[in-house]
Scaffold this motif. Structure first.
Motif, PDB file in Angstrom:
ATOM      1  N   LYS A 189       0.851  -1.145  -0.208  1.00 54.14           N
ATOM      2  CA  LYS A 189      -0.112  -0.067   0.074  1.00 54.14           C
ATOM      3  C   LYS A 189       0.701   1.291   0.047  1.00 54.14           C
ATOM      4  O   LYS A 189       0.270   2.309  -0.370  1.00 54.14           O
ATOM      5  CB  LYS A 189      -0.850   0.146   1.079  1.00 54.14           C
ATOM      6  CG  LYS A 189      -2.138  -0.842   0.967  1.00 54.14           C
ATOM      7  CD  LYS A 189      -3.094  -0.934   2.193  1.00 54.14           C
ATOM      8  CE  LYS A 189      -4.052  -1.716   1.744  1.00 54.14           C
ATOM      9  NZ  LYS A 189      -5.124  -2.293   3.198  1.00 54.14           N
ATOM     10  N   LYS A 190       2.043   0.931   0.362  1.00 55.85           N
ATOM     11  CA  LYS A 190       3.065   2.344   0.238  1.00 55.85           C
ATOM     12  C   LYS A 190       3.338   2.633  -1.216  1.00 55.85           C
ATOM     13  O   LYS A 190       3.707   3.622  -1.522  1.00 55.85           O
ATOM     14  CB  LYS A 190       4.268   2.174   0.801  1.00 55.85           C
ATOM     15  CG  LYS A 190       4.120   1.777   2.429  1.00 55.85           C
ATOM     16  CD  LYS A 190       5.609   1.539   2.775  1.00 55.85           C
ATOM     17  CE  LYS A 190       5.532   1.172   4.267  1.00 55.85           C
ATOM     18  NZ  LYS A 190       6.809   0.287   4.793  1.00 55.85           N
ATOM     19  N   TYR A 191       3.055   1.787  -2.168  1.00 58.75           N
ATOM     20  CA  TYR A 191       3.572   1.932  -3.503  1.00 58.75           C
ATOM     21  C   TYR A 191       2.351   1.661  -4.480  1.00 58.75           C
ATOM     22  O   TYR A 191       2.749   2.349  -5.700  1.00 58.75           O
ATOM     23  CB  TYR A 191       4.571   0.978  -3.866  1.00 58.75           C
ATOM     24  CG  TYR A 191       5.546   0.650  -2.954  1.00 58.75           C
ATOM     25  CD1 TYR A 191       6.681   1.906  -2.617  1.00 58.75           C
ATOM     26  CD2 TYR A 191       5.961  -0.287  -1.978  1.00 58.75           C
ATOM     27  CE1 TYR A 191       7.438   1.820  -1.791  1.00 58.75           C
ATOM     28  CE2 TYR A 191       6.745  -0.055  -1.158  1.00 58.75           C
ATOM     29  CZ  TYR A 191       7.630   0.843  -1.115  1.00 58.75           C
ATOM     30  OH  TYR A 191       8.693   0.710   0.086  1.00 58.75           O
ATOM     31  N   VAL A 192       1.312   1.269  -4.131  1.00 60.40           N
ATOM     32  CA  VAL A 192       0.294   1.204  -5.103  1.00 60.40           C
ATOM     33  C   VAL A 192      -1.124   1.867  -4.379  1.00 60.40           C
ATOM     34  O   VAL A 192      -1.274   1.937  -3.292  1.00 60.40           O
ATOM     35  CB  VAL A 192      -0.090  -0.142  -5.519  1.00 60.40           C
ATOM     36  CG1 VAL A 192       1.162  -0.897  -6.162  1.00 60.40           C
ATOM     37  CG2 VAL A 192      -0.658  -1.046  -4.326  1.00 60.40           C
ATOM     38  N   LEU A 208      -1.922  -6.078 -10.648  1.00 61.43           N
ATOM     39  CA  LEU A 208      -1.725  -5.069 -11.467  1.00 61.43           C
ATOM     40  C   LEU A 208      -2.274  -3.960 -10.912  1.00 61.43           C
ATOM     41  O   LEU A 208      -3.511  -3.903 -10.896  1.00 61.43           O
ATOM     42  CB  LEU A 208      -1.903  -5.147 -13.113  1.00 61.43           C
ATOM     43  CG  LEU A 208      -1.175  -4.006 -14.112  1.00 61.43           C
ATOM     44  CD1 LEU A 208       0.032  -4.307 -14.071  1.00 61.43           C
ATOM     45  CD2 LEU A 208      -1.794  -4.323 -15.209  1.00 61.43           C
ATOM     46  N   LEU A 209      -1.880  -2.936 -10.326  1.00 60.62           N
ATOM     47  CA  LEU A 209      -2.569  -1.761  -9.833  1.00 60.62           C
ATOM     48  C   LEU A 209      -1.854  -0.344 -10.101  1.00 60.62           C
ATOM     49  O   LEU A 209      -0.885  -0.294 -10.509  1.00 60.62           O
ATOM     50  CB  LEU A 209      -2.287  -2.113  -8.409  1.00 60.62           C
ATOM     51  CG  LEU A 209      -3.289  -3.039  -7.484  1.00 60.62           C
ATOM     52  CD1 LEU A 209      -2.687  -3.634  -6.256  1.00 60.62           C
ATOM     53  CD2 LEU A 209      -4.572  -2.992  -7.515  1.00 60.62           C
ATOM     54  N   PRO A 210      -2.760   0.687  -9.812  1.00 58.19           N
ATOM     55  CA  PRO A 210      -2.073   2.078 -10.146  1.00 58.19           C
ATOM     56  C   PRO A 210      -1.150   2.242  -9.429  1.00 58.19           C
ATOM     57  O   PRO A 210      -1.090   1.955  -7.888  1.00 58.19           O
ATOM     58  CB  PRO A 210      -3.537   2.901  -9.698  1.00 58.19           C
ATOM     59  CG  PRO A 210      -4.724   1.908  -9.895  1.00 58.19           C
ATOM     60  CD  PRO A 210      -4.111   0.462  -9.535  1.00 58.19           C
ATOM     61  N   LYS A 211      -0.042   2.888  -9.702  1.00 57.18           N
ATOM     62  CA  LYS A 211       1.190   2.984  -9.100  1.00 57.18           C
ATOM     63  C   LYS A 211       1.227   4.363  -8.433  1.00 57.18           C
ATOM     64  O   LYS A 211       0.353   5.395  -8.785  1.00 57.18           O
ATOM     65  CB  LYS A 211       2.560   3.001 -10.014  1.00 57.18           C
ATOM     66  CG  LYS A 211       2.450   4.331 -10.803  1.00 57.18           C
ATOM     67  CD  LYS A 211       3.828   4.268 -11.616  1.00 57.18           C
ATOM     68  CE  LYS A 211       4.327   5.403 -12.355  1.00 57.18           C
ATOM     69  NZ  LYS A 211       4.674   6.325 -11.273  1.00 57.18           N
ATOM     70  N   LYS A 212       1.639   4.704  -7.115  1.00 54.20           N
ATOM     71  CA  LYS A 212       1.966   5.693  -6.451  1.00 54.20           C
ATOM     72  C   LYS A 212       3.230   6.536  -7.228  1.00 54.20           C
ATOM     73  O   LYS A 212       4.024   5.972  -7.889  1.00 54.20           O
ATOM     74  CB  LYS A 212       1.982   5.654  -5.140  1.00 54.20           C
ATOM     75  CG  LYS A 212       0.905   5.295  -4.333  1.00 54.20           C
ATOM     76  CD  LYS A 212       1.144   5.317  -2.621  1.00 54.20           C
ATOM     77  CE  LYS A 212      -0.140   5.017  -2.191  1.00 54.20           C
ATOM     78  NZ  LYS A 212       0.103   5.114  -0.603  1.00 54.20           N
ATOM     79  N   ASP A 213       3.125   7.968  -7.018  1.00 51.05           N
ATOM     80  CA  ASP A 213       4.111   8.587  -7.669  1.00 51.05           C
ATOM     81  C   ASP A 213       5.683   8.116  -7.376  1.00 51.05           C
ATOM     82  O   ASP A 213       6.708   8.419  -8.120  1.00 51.05           O
ATOM     83  CB  ASP A 213       4.266  10.029  -7.186  1.00 51.05           C
ATOM     84  CG  ASP A 213       3.044  10.925  -7.994  1.00 51.05           C
ATOM     85  OD1 ASP A 213       2.419  10.111  -9.154  1.00 51.05           O
ATOM     86  OD2 ASP A 213       2.487  11.710  -7.719  1.00 51.05           O
ATOM     87  N   ILE A 214       5.886   7.403  -6.152  1.00 49.01           N
ATOM     88  CA  ILE A 214       7.193   7.326  -5.750  1.00 49.01           C
ATOM     89  C   ILE A 214       7.571   6.036  -6.624  1.00 49.01           C
ATOM     90  O   ILE A 214       8.890   5.890  -6.472  1.00 49.01           O
ATOM     91  CB  ILE A 214       7.184   6.739  -4.265  1.00 49.01           C
ATOM     92  CG1 ILE A 214       8.529   6.361  -3.863  1.00 49.01           C
ATOM     93  CG2 ILE A 214       6.262   5.391  -4.104  1.00 49.01           C
ATOM     94  CD1 ILE A 214       8.565   6.194  -2.152  1.00 49.01           C
ATOM     95  N   ILE A 215       7.143   5.324  -7.124  1.00 48.92           N
ATOM     96  CA  ILE A 215       7.518   4.317  -8.358  1.00 48.92           C
ATOM     97  C   ILE A 215       7.804   4.754  -9.659  1.00 48.92           C
ATOM     98  O   ILE A 215       7.009   5.434 -10.433  1.00 48.92           O
ATOM     99  CB  ILE A 215       6.494   3.238  -8.528  1.00 48.92           C
ATOM    100  CG1 ILE A 215       5.921   2.305  -7.226  1.00 48.92           C
ATOM    101  CG2 ILE A 215       6.809   2.115  -9.712  1.00 48.92           C
ATOM    102  CD1 ILE A 215       7.285   1.552  -6.712  1.00 48.92           C
TER     103      ILE A 215
END
Ligand code: TXA
Ligand code: MG
Length: 317
Positions: free
Chosen positions: A65-68, A90-97
């Motif tokens: 959950k920190k990344y998606v 496959l999930l929407p990524k957070k900006d950090i990735i």
């Protein structure tokens, strides 16, 4: 170098160098997924085109959950049921990735591997690990540390030996972002097992050259260097092709001639055992004296579906 020193593996990972790590599916070539230099080193070592995105590996659902985003609904149900295990979401990524991990996509593939040593590493570091299978692009996937050493030994500083992979084929990739879940890659988690957890039947949306949902799933993949063909029936083929310098990849109890080198994926006809042996036997067949590998498709059920998918790609021209 092959070894069993977890701290050494972490030392190299912290320096943004790629390290081969065991998972329950296949060995992965892992590096810090938040660092572009580390990610580039993976692509380079594998000779992998940048259009083919990488799966990130995390220790548990909280870390994911920190990344998606949107790890809820069917995706959460699957994660709760099968992580750690051979399931990639496959999930929407957070900006950090970085987009380098996803080849420019807004979606990132994520999983929690079920291998004790690698899980302990993921718990000790504070970044996710991007890890494709630890083979040169397009070649047979590795299920032992020795496979990795033969293929990439001179390109990476360390291979952590965790023994033979227990499942032997890659994770099943699922996209739960629409109402109906889509299976993007057949793998170590069978469709029936997945269906038992979902209220809705997933659809097969396997990727190939004409459907770039998972760009890495090329028609030709997992391939030995020797030519390989899939025949309708091995016994008939042998009767009709007496002079060929053949090696056989077979399955189930058969009375095949002992004239040719033969590797039987599972004499008892067990599909889990066949999955575990598949890539190892392809490696062994590739180093026999024979000029041609022949095989026949397995029953199209359970892990047989994922094995057949790989046999077809391995035999593709
Ligand atoms: O079992 C596994 O999944 C292993 C172990 C090491 O975890 N990893 C693995 O990675 O099989 P790789 O790179 O060999 O295969 C990953 C597949 C590729 O076909 C790639 O195109 C697809 O996953 N993929 C990765 N990220 C994606 C994304 N953001 N969107 C679509 N497809 C993605
Ligand atoms: Mg691969």
């Amino acid at each position: 170098m092959i070894g069993v020193d977890t701290l050494k593996a972490i030392h190299f990972l912290n320096q943004n160098l790629p390290v081969a790590l065991p998972t329950e599916t296949v060995y992965g070539l892992a590096a810090n997924a938040l660092n572009e230099e580390a990610i580039t080193a993976i692509y380079k070592a594998k000779n992998r085109p940048f259009f083919d995105p990488l799966i990130i590996h995390v220790a548990n659902i909280e870390d994911a959950k920190k990344y998606v985003l949107n790890l809820k609904g069917n995706a959460l149900k699957l994660a709760q049921a099968f992580w750690p295990g051979p399931l990639t979401l496959l999930l929407p990524k957070k900006d950090i990735i970085p987009y380098l991990v996803t080849s420019g996509s807004q979606y990132v593939a994520v999983r929690v591997p079920n291998q004790a040593t690698t899980l302990s590493i993921l718990q000790q570091i504070n970044y996710p690990l991007a890890a494709p299978s630890a083979n040169p692009f397009g070649y047979i996937s590795p299920t032992t540390a020795k496979h990795v050493e033969e293929q990439l030994g001179n390109k990476i500083p360390y291979i952590l030996d965790g023994g033979e992979c227990t499942i032997g084929i890659e994770s099943t990739i699922i996209d739960c972002n629409d109402e109906i879940p889509k299976i993007l890659r057949l793998g170590g988690l069978s469709i029936t097992t997945i269906e038992n957890v979902l209220d809705i039947k997933p659809i097969l949306a396997l990727n190939n050259n004409s459907n770039p949902n998972a760009p890495g799933q090329l028609d030709k993949h997992y391939s030995p260097r020797k030519p390989m063909i899939i025949v309708d029936d091995i016994t008939t083929y042998l009767a009709e092709n007496k002079n060929k310098n053949i090696a056989i990849l077979s399955f189930g109890n058969n009375n095949l001639t002992t004239e040719y080198p033969q590797f039987n994926l599972s004499i008892s006809g067990n599909l889990d055992e066949a999955a575990k042996n598949l890539f190892n036997y392809l490696h062994l067949l590739d180093i026999t004296e024979s000029e041609l590998i022949i095989t026949q498709l397995l029953p199209n059920k359970e892990l047989g579906l994922a094995i057949n998918d790989r046999l077809k790609r391995a035999a593709a021209k």
